[in-house]
Design an enzyme around this catalytic site. Structure first.
Site, mmCIF file in Angstrom:
data_model
loop_
_atom_site.group_PDB
_atom_site.id
_atom_site.type_symbol
_atom_site.label_atom_id
_atom_site.label_comp_id
_atom_site.label_asym_id
_atom_site.label_seq_id
_atom_site.Cartn_x
_atom_site.Cartn_y
_atom_site.Cartn_z
ATOM 1 C CE LYS A 1 43.058 -22.678 5.996
ATOM 2 N NZ LYS A 1 44.036 -22.558 6.228
ATOM 3 C CG ASP B 1 45.504 -25.561 4.753
ATOM 4 O OD1 ASP B 1 45.974 -25.059 5.507
ATOM 5 O OD2 ASP B 1 45.095 -26.539 5.832
HETATM 6 P P1 NAP Z 1 50.182 -30.707 2.054
HETATM 7 O O1 NAP Z 1 50.853 -30.207 0.808
HETATM 8 O O2 NAP Z 1 48.583 -31.486 2.570
HETATM 9 O O3 NAP Z 1 51.154 -31.224 3.608
HETATM 10 C C1 NAP Z 1 50.717 -32.013 4.548
HETATM 11 C C2 NAP Z 1 51.784 -32.385 5.315
HETATM 12 O O4 NAP Z 1 51.900 -32.287 7.009
HETATM 13 C C3 NAP Z 1 51.902 -33.989 4.234
HETATM 14 O O5 NAP Z 1 53.245 -33.976 4.189
HETATM 15 C C4 NAP Z 1 51.478 -34.919 4.735
HETATM 16 O O6 NAP Z 1 51.508 -35.983 5.462
HETATM 17 C C5 NAP Z 1 51.170 -34.426 6.805
HETATM 18 N N1 NAP Z 1 50.229 -34.511 7.173
HETATM 19 C C6 NAP Z 1 48.752 -33.716 7.078
HETATM 20 N N2 NAP Z 1 47.883 -34.158 8.748
HETATM 21 C C7 NAP Z 1 48.882 -34.835 9.093
HETATM 22 C C8 NAP Z 1 48.723 -35.955 10.611
HETATM 23 N N3 NAP Z 1 47.469 -35.655 11.433
HETATM 24 N N4 NAP Z 1 49.838 -36.363 10.956
HETATM 25 C C9 NAP Z 1 50.509 -36.128 10.533
HETATM 26 N N5 NAP Z 1 51.206 -35.287 9.051
HETATM 27 C C10 NAP Z 1 50.277 -34.948 8.791
HETATM 28 O O7 NAP Z 1 49.864 -28.820 3.756
HETATM 29 P P2 NAP Z 1 50.347 -27.747 3.336
HETATM 30 O O8 NAP Z 1 49.791 -26.563 2.512
HETATM 31 O O9 NAP Z 1 51.495 -27.995 3.440
HETATM 32 O O10 NAP Z 1 49.994 -27.197 4.834
HETATM 33 C C11 NAP Z 1 50.584 -28.332 5.937
HETATM 34 C C12 NAP Z 1 50.745 -26.832 7.054
HETATM 35 O O11 NAP Z 1 50.844 -25.680 6.770
HETATM 36 C C13 NAP Z 1 48.690 -27.000 8.020
HETATM 37 O O12 NAP Z 1 48.894 -26.662 9.393
HETATM 38 C C14 NAP Z 1 48.468 -25.420 7.182
HETATM 39 O O13 NAP Z 1 47.478 -24.971 7.437
HETATM 40 C C15 NAP Z 1 49.466 -24.209 6.747
HETATM 41 N N6 NAP Z 1 49.790 -23.597 6.091
HETATM 42 C C16 NAP Z 1 49.683 -23.300 4.996
HETATM 43 C C17 NAP Z 1 49.499 -22.504 4.112
HETATM 44 C C18 NAP Z 1 50.108 -22.987 2.712
HETATM 45 O O14 NAP Z 1 49.889 -22.112 1.244
HETATM 46 N N7 NAP Z 1 49.570 -24.141 2.083
HETATM 47 C C19 NAP Z 1 49.660 -21.742 4.401
HETATM 48 C C20 NAP Z 1 49.544 -21.146 5.545
HETATM 49 C C21 NAP Z 1 49.626 -22.068 6.604
HETATM 50 P P3 NAP Z 1 50.799 -36.974 4.551
HETATM 51 O O15 NAP Z 1 51.902 -36.815 2.755
HETATM 52 O O16 NAP Z 1 50.788 -38.006 4.326
HETATM 53 O O17 NAP Z 1 49.372 -36.716 3.753
#
Ligand code: NAP
Length: 453
Positions: A134, A174
């Site tokens: 990561k 991510d």
């Molecule tokens: P993303 O597109 O950047 O979206 C993140 C979302 O969570 C946004 O709505 C953001 O709000 C909110 N957020 C982020 N930090 C926050 C905090 N400290 N408090 C409250 N809300 C928060 O990211 P993503 O890819 O969807 O990832 C979300 C989660 O899924 C993470 O835990 C990541 O590790 C996990 N994940 C992602 C993938 C993938 O393929 N992308 C795969 C496995 C797991 P804002 O818009 O206000 O920033």
């Protein structure tokens, strides 16, 4: 989180955890992730003492390589900025290190290590040939122009490229890293190396080596897993009330699939607050606000008169049948879990990594609410990344339907593996134990075969 907050471990797991605490001070997220896995492994080590004798646990909790580097870049006003870049190559026993890059101000070594550690077991569970890693940076893309994001990504890749390769280390997106960032990163990698090495990054655009379904995969996969948890209990998502936290990549496509399977998703959030729409969230509007315009979720309530926006607070104040935490780590605590259980919660599937605190997980499990940990429920993203790598290697591309069918099969497989492993260890229905033990055993077999390396 202090040492005192952790439940007591016994045997080799306890000694390993003491060493984790000693060697990694000030890394609470990493401690939390390591503790959760070690807690599950006691039963395995009792049956397989040779694994403890070979110091498998001690080797597993120590990353193979941890990189930290300076990322200087110039903002639009000409001011020089400095961020910190990270890549933790945690375990490569099953294949090239694989795991996303996170750009968020909260990123530090502890966060990257917890994510990299989780990734080892998640990737093993997919059954595919990918190791765990990561990375990321404390760079905050919010409010930055495309040109600033591009210059940052170019500087980041100018250091990172030397550690990557399709057979070595293959990052993806991510939080804060989506198609735009992967494009800039890939562009700089190609420029520096003079190689069109499509398999070096996943989450690429469809026109230049990306895979169908990769964008949707984590959210869709999470709902496939949830649907499977309900199915084996004779239930389904039809007319179920769902709450999804976040409104980013994972959340939006979890909402899309949950709706397709008949659920009514009534609430979603971002880092500023949450919206409630009892008629069911208008997904096109949410996508326009959050994905297309990178706006604030508050705008949703301005545009939809019957919806309401709650500034601050937690989306977990909204009662529901199924909960899909898809935002970030430790967003759902014990009190929120108790509130949800009291109001009739049926199941939880983690789309994010470690969004539920250990106390919350305990509350769900004690109440008999099926709980799917992220390393199982959100593995669809990395699994589809591995499918992207397979297509790149074969210089081919599969249809949406074909790729989606493979994703569905992988998620059902992971579900079955978790259930079977939990049952074998007399912990019927314990997906946490099932995921940790099944993932661990696959990695441990490979590490054992390789000898002490
Ligand atoms: P993303 O597109 O950047 O979206 C993140 C979302 O969570 C946004 O709505 C953001 O709000 C909110 N957020 C982020 N930090 C926050 C905090 N400290 N408090 C409250 N809300 C928060 O990211 P993503 O890819 O969807 O990832 C979300 C989660 O899924 C993470 O835990 C990541 O590790 C996990 N994940 C992602 C993938 C993938 O393929 N992308 C795969 C496995 C797991 P804002 O818009 O206000 O920033």
């Amino acid at each position: 989180m202090s040492h005192q907050a952790f439940a007591e471990l016994t045997g080799p797991a306890a000694a390993t955890f003491d060493e984790v605490l000693r060697r990694n001070p000030g890394e609470p997220e990493f401690h939390q992730a390591a503790h959760e896995v070690l807690e599950s492994l006691g039963a395995v080590l009792a049956r397989r003492p040779e694994l403890a004798d070979a110091a498998l646990l001690e080797r597993l909790v120590e990353p193979e390589r941890q990189l930290m580097f300076r990322v200087p870049w110039t903002d639009d006003s000409g001011r020089v900025r400095v961020n910190r870049g990270f890549r933790v190559e945690f375990n490569g026993a099953l294949g090239p290190y694989k795991g996303g890059l996170r750009f968020h101000p909260s990123v530090n070594l502890s966060v990257v290590k917890f994510l990299g550690f989780e990734q080892i077991f998640k990737n093993a569970l997919t059954g595919l040939g990918i190791g765990g890693g990561k990375g990321g940076s404390d760079f905050d893309p919010k409010g930055r122009s495309d040109a600033e994001v591009m210059r940052f990504c170019q500087s980041f890749m100018t250091e990172l490229y030397r550690h990557l390769g399709e057979h070595t280390d293959v990052p993806a997106g991510d939080i804060g890293v989506g198609g735009r960032e992967i494009g800039y990163l890939f562009g700089q990698y190609r420029r520096i190396t003079n190689r069109y090495e499509a398999g070096v990054l996943t989450g690429k655009g469809l026109g230049w080596g990306g895979s169908q379904v990769r964008t949707e995969a984590t959210g869709y996969g999470c709902v496939y897993f949830l649907a499977e948890m309900l199915r084996v209990r004779g239930d389904d998502l039809m007319d179920r009330k769902a709450v999804v936290s976040g409104s980013g990549n994972v959340s939006v496509f979890a909402i899309e699939k949950a709706r397709e399977l008949g659920a009514r998703v009534v609430a979603a959030s971002d880092s500023a607050g949450y919206i409630v729409d009892d008629k069911g969230i208008d997904l096109n509007l949410l996508k326009e606000i959050k994905l297309d315009r990178r706006g604030r979720i508050a705008e949703y309530a301005d545009r939809v008169p019957h919806a309401r926006y709650v500034d601050g607070g937690s989306v977990w104040e909204v009662p529901c049948d199924v909960a899909l935490p898809c935002a970030t780590q430790n967003e759902l605590d014990g009190a929120a879990a108790a509130h949800l259980v009291k109001h009739g919660l049926m199941a939880v599937a983690e789309g994010a990594n470690m969004p539920c605190t250990p106390e919350a997980v305990h509350v769900f499990q004690a109440a008999g609410v099926p709980f799917a940990p992220g390393k199982a429920a959100n593995a669809g993203g990395v699994a589809t990344s591995a499918l992207e790598m397979a297509q790149n290697a074969a210089r081919t591309s599969w249809s949406f339907a074909d790729t989606d069918a493979r994703l569905g099969a992988i998620m059902r497989d992971i579900h079955a593996t978790c259930l079977a492993t939990a049952a074998e260890h007399d912990r019927e229905g314990d997906y946490v134990l099932g995921a940790n033990v099944a993932g661990f055993l696959r990695v441990a077999e490979a590490m054992t075969a390789f000898g002490v390396v």
